[in-house]
Design an enzyme around this catalytic site. Structure first.
Site, PDB file in Angstrom:
ATOM      1  N   HIS A  17       0.732  -1.126  -0.048  1.00  0.00           N
ATOM      2  CA  HIS A  17       0.136   0.045   0.029  1.00  0.00           C
ATOM      3  C   HIS A  17       0.884   1.153   0.150  1.00  0.00           C
ATOM      4  CE1 HIS A  17      -0.475   0.668   4.550  1.00  0.00           C
ATOM      5  NE2 HIS A  17       0.843   0.677   4.339  1.00  0.00           N
ATOM      6  N   CYS A  36       5.586   5.799   4.785  1.00  0.00           N
ATOM      7  CA  CYS A  36       4.434   5.115   4.249  1.00  0.00           C
ATOM      8  C   CYS A  36       3.795   5.910   2.945  1.00  0.00           C
ATOM      9  CB  CYS A  36       3.319   5.102   5.380  1.00  0.00           C
ATOM     10  SG  CYS A  36       3.588   3.595   6.716  1.00  0.00           S
ATOM     11  N   HIS A  42       4.930  -0.242  -0.393  1.00  0.00           N
ATOM     12  CA  HIS A  42       5.507  -0.875   0.436  1.00  0.00           C
ATOM     13  C   HIS A  42       4.753  -1.890   0.986  1.00  0.00           C
ATOM     14  CE1 HIS A  42       4.001   1.880   3.348  1.00  0.00           C
ATOM     15  NE2 HIS A  42       3.923   0.873   3.914  1.00  0.00           N
ATOM     16  N   HIS A  44       3.288  -5.123   3.880  1.00  0.00           N
ATOM     17  CA  HIS A  44       2.941  -5.632   5.066  1.00  0.00           C
ATOM     18  C   HIS A  44       2.592  -7.046   5.103  1.00  0.00           C
ATOM     19  CE1 HIS A  44       3.430  -1.702   7.261  1.00  0.00           C
ATOM     20  NE2 HIS A  44       2.763  -1.202   6.056  1.00  0.00           N
ATOM     21  N   ASP A  82      -4.989 -10.584  -0.411  1.00  0.00           N
ATOM     22  CA  ASP A  82      -3.779 -11.336  -0.541  1.00  0.00           C
ATOM     23  C   ASP A  82      -3.140 -11.095  -1.713  1.00  0.00           C
ATOM     24  OD1 ASP A  82      -1.826 -12.887   0.771  1.00  0.00           O
ATOM     25  OD2 ASP A  82      -2.266 -14.220  -0.707  1.00  0.00           O
ATOM     26  N   HIS A  83      -1.750 -10.561  -1.622  1.00  0.00           N
ATOM     27  CA  HIS A  83      -0.756 -10.396  -2.719  1.00  0.00           C
ATOM     28  C   HIS A  83      -1.253  -9.410  -3.799  1.00  0.00           C
ATOM     29  CE1 HIS A  83       1.438 -13.753  -1.322  1.00  0.00           C
ATOM     30  NE2 HIS A  83       2.376 -13.481  -1.842  1.00  0.00           N
ATOM     31  N   GLU A 127      -0.741  -4.738  11.704  1.00  0.00           N
ATOM     32  CA  GLU A 127      -0.152  -4.303  10.515  1.00  0.00           C
ATOM     33  C   GLU A 127       1.308  -4.811  10.670  1.00  0.00           C
ATOM     34  OE1 GLU A 127      -0.971  -0.693   7.809  1.00  0.00           O
ATOM     35  OE2 GLU A 127       0.514   0.189   9.183  1.00  0.00           O
TER      36      GLU A 127
HETATM   37 NI    NI Z   1       2.597   0.865   5.671  1.00  0.00          NI
END
Ligand code: NI
Length: 137
Positions: A17, A36, A42, A44, A82-83, A127
């Protein structure tokens, strides 16, 4: 006597995100969101803990069948996120900043539609190991 019991199911998904407010300048976005706001996104490793509370059914002894709960979480959360790049690949975050707060509310709303209204629902989202959110409070 209150026979209510909480059952929990933990699931995992990986997603990328970027936190960004398009109404702000690049400078302000960088100031507020720091790393962020990285333009190239990037990732998580998100952990989701779903808590369902209710009175065990007289016949089954279950608050909720855990297989059913697991299937619902897989369909509504894992398959969807996911992914994925949350900003670019999901309609949920097309116009919504994918902060942990907004993600947990989104997951709650997706699951709420699938779970009997007699049961209470709470969702916790990690997160990172140390940063997590919960909804509703
Ligand atoms: Ni983040």
């Amino acid at each position: 006597m209150d026979n209510r019991v909480a059952v929990f199911r933990k699931e995992h998904f990986n997603a990328a995100h970027r936190l960004h407010n398009p109404e702000w300048s690049d400078e302000l976005n960088k100031k507020i969101f720091g790393k962020c706001n990285n333009p190239n996104y990037h990732g998580h490793n998100y952990e989701v803990i779903v808590k369902v509370t209710g009175v065990p059914d007289e016949k089954t002894g279950y608050v909720m069948d855990m297989k059913t709960l697991s299937d619902i979480i897989r369909e509504e959360v894992h398959t969807r996120f996911d992914h994925k790049n949350l900003n670019l690949d999901t309609k949920e975050f097309e116009n919504l900043n994918p902060t942990a707060e907004n993600i947990v509310i989104t997951i709650y709303n997706l699951l709420r539609k699938r779970i009997d209204n007699l049961l209470d629902l709470h969702v916790r989202l990690y997160e990172t190991e140390r940063n997590f959110v919960e909804y509703p409070v």
